[in-house]
Design a protein around this motif. Sequence first.
Motif, PDB file in Angstrom:
ATOM      1  N   PRO A 149       0.828  -1.208   0.000  1.00 53.54           N
ATOM      2  CA  PRO A 149       0.000   0.000   0.000  1.00 53.54           C
ATOM      3  C   PRO A 149       0.863   1.258   0.000  1.00 53.54           C
ATOM      4  O   PRO A 149       2.022   1.238   0.433  1.00 53.54           O
ATOM      5  CB  PRO A 149      -0.790  -0.122   1.310  1.00 53.54           C
ATOM      6  N   GLY A 150       0.282   2.343  -0.475  1.00 56.28           N
ATOM      7  CA  GLY A 150       1.009   3.605  -0.483  1.00 56.28           C
ATOM      8  C   GLY A 150       1.220   4.183   0.895  1.00 56.28           C
ATOM      9  O   GLY A 150       2.193   4.902   1.139  1.00 56.28           O
ATOM     10  N   SER A 151       0.314   3.877   1.814  1.00 53.31           N
ATOM     11  CA  SER A 151       0.434   4.361   3.186  1.00 53.31           C
ATOM     12  C   SER A 151      -0.257   3.372   4.114  1.00 53.31           C
ATOM     13  O   SER A 151      -1.041   2.527   3.673  1.00 53.31           O
ATOM     14  CB  SER A 151      -0.205   5.756   3.333  1.00 53.31           C
ATOM     15  N   VAL A 152       0.037   3.494   5.405  1.00 49.62           N
ATOM     16  CA  VAL A 152      -0.518   2.604   6.419  1.00 49.62           C
ATOM     17  C   VAL A 152      -1.121   3.459   7.525  1.00 49.62           C
ATOM     18  O   VAL A 152      -0.450   4.334   8.068  1.00 49.62           O
ATOM     19  CB  VAL A 152       0.572   1.679   7.003  1.00 49.62           C
ATOM     20  N   ARG A 153      -2.397   3.211   7.856  1.00 51.57           N
ATOM     21  CA  ARG A 153      -3.041   3.970   8.936  1.00 51.57           C
ATOM     22  C   ARG A 153      -2.465   3.561  10.279  1.00 51.57           C
ATOM     23  O   ARG A 153      -2.162   4.405  11.119  1.00 51.57           O
ATOM     24  CB  ARG A 153      -4.556   3.729   8.915  1.00 51.57           C
ATOM     25  N   LEU A 154      -2.290   2.251  10.500  1.00 50.01           N
ATOM     26  CA  LEU A 154      -1.794   1.741  11.780  1.00 50.01           C
ATOM     27  C   LEU A 154      -0.274   1.745  11.772  1.00 50.01           C
ATOM     28  O   LEU A 154       0.390   0.702  11.840  1.00 50.01           O
ATOM     29  CB  LEU A 154      -2.342   0.331  12.017  1.00 50.01           C
ATOM     30  N   ALA A 155       0.278   2.949  11.702  1.00 51.65           N
ATOM     31  CA  ALA A 155       1.723   3.093  11.546  1.00 51.65           C
ATOM     32  C   ALA A 155       2.489   2.682  12.801  1.00 51.65           C
ATOM     33  O   ALA A 155       3.707   2.475  12.741  1.00 51.65           O
ATOM     34  CB  ALA A 155       2.058   4.539  11.180  1.00 51.65           C
ATOM     35  N   GLY A 156       1.806   2.534  13.928  1.00 51.53           N
ATOM     36  CA  GLY A 156       2.480   2.135  15.154  1.00 51.53           C
ATOM     37  C   GLY A 156       2.787   0.650  15.235  1.00 51.53           C
ATOM     38  O   GLY A 156       3.466   0.207  16.160  1.00 51.53           O
ATOM     39  N   LEU A 157       2.286  -0.128  14.267  1.00 46.39           N
ATOM     40  CA  LEU A 157       2.556  -1.556  14.237  1.00 46.39           C
ATOM     41  C   LEU A 157       3.689  -1.847  13.260  1.00 46.39           C
ATOM     42  O   LEU A 157       3.973  -1.061  12.354  1.00 46.39           O
ATOM     43  CB  LEU A 157       1.291  -2.325  13.836  1.00 46.39           C
ATOM     44  N   ASP A 158       4.320  -2.985  13.438  1.00 47.95           N
ATOM     45  CA  ASP A 158       5.474  -3.393  12.629  1.00 47.95           C
ATOM     46  C   ASP A 158       4.965  -4.182  11.415  1.00 47.95           C
ATOM     47  O   ASP A 158       4.626  -5.357  11.523  1.00 47.95           O
ATOM     48  CB  ASP A 158       6.391  -4.252  13.504  1.00 47.95           C
ATOM     49  N   TRP A 159       4.922  -3.536  10.250  1.00 46.92           N
ATOM     50  CA  TRP A 159       4.400  -4.157   9.024  1.00 46.92           C
ATOM     51  C   TRP A 159       5.530  -4.491   8.063  1.00 46.92           C
ATOM     52  O   TRP A 159       6.426  -3.679   7.841  1.00 46.92           O
ATOM     53  CB  TRP A 159       3.431  -3.213   8.307  1.00 46.92           C
ATOM     54  N   THR A 160       5.472  -5.683   7.478  1.00 50.65           N
ATOM     55  CA  THR A 160       6.342  -6.070   6.371  1.00 50.65           C
ATOM     56  C   THR A 160       5.447  -6.571   5.246  1.00 50.65           C
ATOM     57  O   THR A 160       4.538  -7.390   5.483  1.00 50.65           O
ATOM     58  CB  THR A 160       7.311  -7.196   6.788  1.00 50.65           C
ATOM     59  N   PHE A 161       5.680  -6.104   4.032  1.00 48.94           N
ATOM     60  CA  PHE A 161       4.869  -6.485   2.876  1.00 48.94           C
ATOM     61  C   PHE A 161       5.724  -7.348   1.947  1.00 48.94           C
ATOM     62  O   PHE A 161       6.787  -6.911   1.492  1.00 48.94           O
ATOM     63  CB  PHE A 161       4.334  -5.252   2.161  1.00 48.94           C
ATOM     64  N   VAL A 162       5.256  -8.561   1.698  1.00 44.87           N
ATOM     65  CA  VAL A 162       5.997  -9.520   0.878  1.00 44.87           C
ATOM     66  C   VAL A 162       5.242  -9.710  -0.438  1.00 44.87           C
ATOM     67  O   VAL A 162       4.066 -10.094  -0.434  1.00 44.87           O
ATOM     68  CB  VAL A 162       6.161 -10.863   1.613  1.00 44.87           C
ATOM     69  N   THR A 163       5.932  -9.461  -1.535  1.00 52.76           N
ATOM     70  CA  THR A 163       5.301  -9.502  -2.859  1.00 52.76           C
ATOM     71  C   THR A 163       5.667 -10.744  -3.659  1.00 52.76           C
ATOM     72  O   THR A 163       5.273 -10.866  -4.818  1.00 52.76           O
ATOM     73  CB  THR A 163       5.688  -8.255  -3.666  1.00 52.76           C
TER      74      THR A 163
END
Length: 204
Positions: free
Chosen positions: A99-113
């Motif tokens: 995604p271009g942005s994340v609302r829940l920015a306080g969580l640790d996100w990793t995006f695997v494509t």
Amino acid sequence: MTRIIADISVSLDGFVTGPDPGPDNGLGTGGDALHTWAFSDDPDDRRVLREATDRSGAVVLGRRLFDVVDGPGGWDDTTGYGAGEVGRPAFVVVTSSPPGSVRLAGLDWTFVTTGLSDAVTAARERAEAASSDSGNDLDVVLMGGGATVGSALAAGLVDALTLHLAPVVLGAGTPLSTGGAPRTLVRRSVTPTSTSTHLTYDVV
């Protein structure tokens, strides 16, 4: 030892959402009944939820589920991972494009494509690092959605399956499984409560 655990709520007729799920209606029509147990005051429900949250070193979810939880009506301080239980594991999202942005920015996100197998590998690495830091054995939890859990089972990526069987028949929705190779399950535990039957199986 880090295991891969699929953990999902399901109706008596095998659906993990009700009909017509979408970003503004994540669980579909009637699907909220699947997760009544997660907000229950039943001590066994609370224990099951707490233990699942405590063991989570990393969590894998699909893009559609991410869009629901990160959307305007998604998770907040009371309905986040573990339904308010303390726990902030790393989250790994399987997606074709981040995604271009994340609302829940306080969580640790990793995006695997590069696919589900690579996402599970990335999550295992995060969970093993968290295990080392905490001194406890932590697992990778596949929380959904249904297509992600079903695909992981079909691909042989899952060590254990936990189902929260809700006493509801939805009639339609997103099925937990749409086919694939047969899998043998060995029952490890059954915990009946007023809102759900919690079932855990080893996948062999």
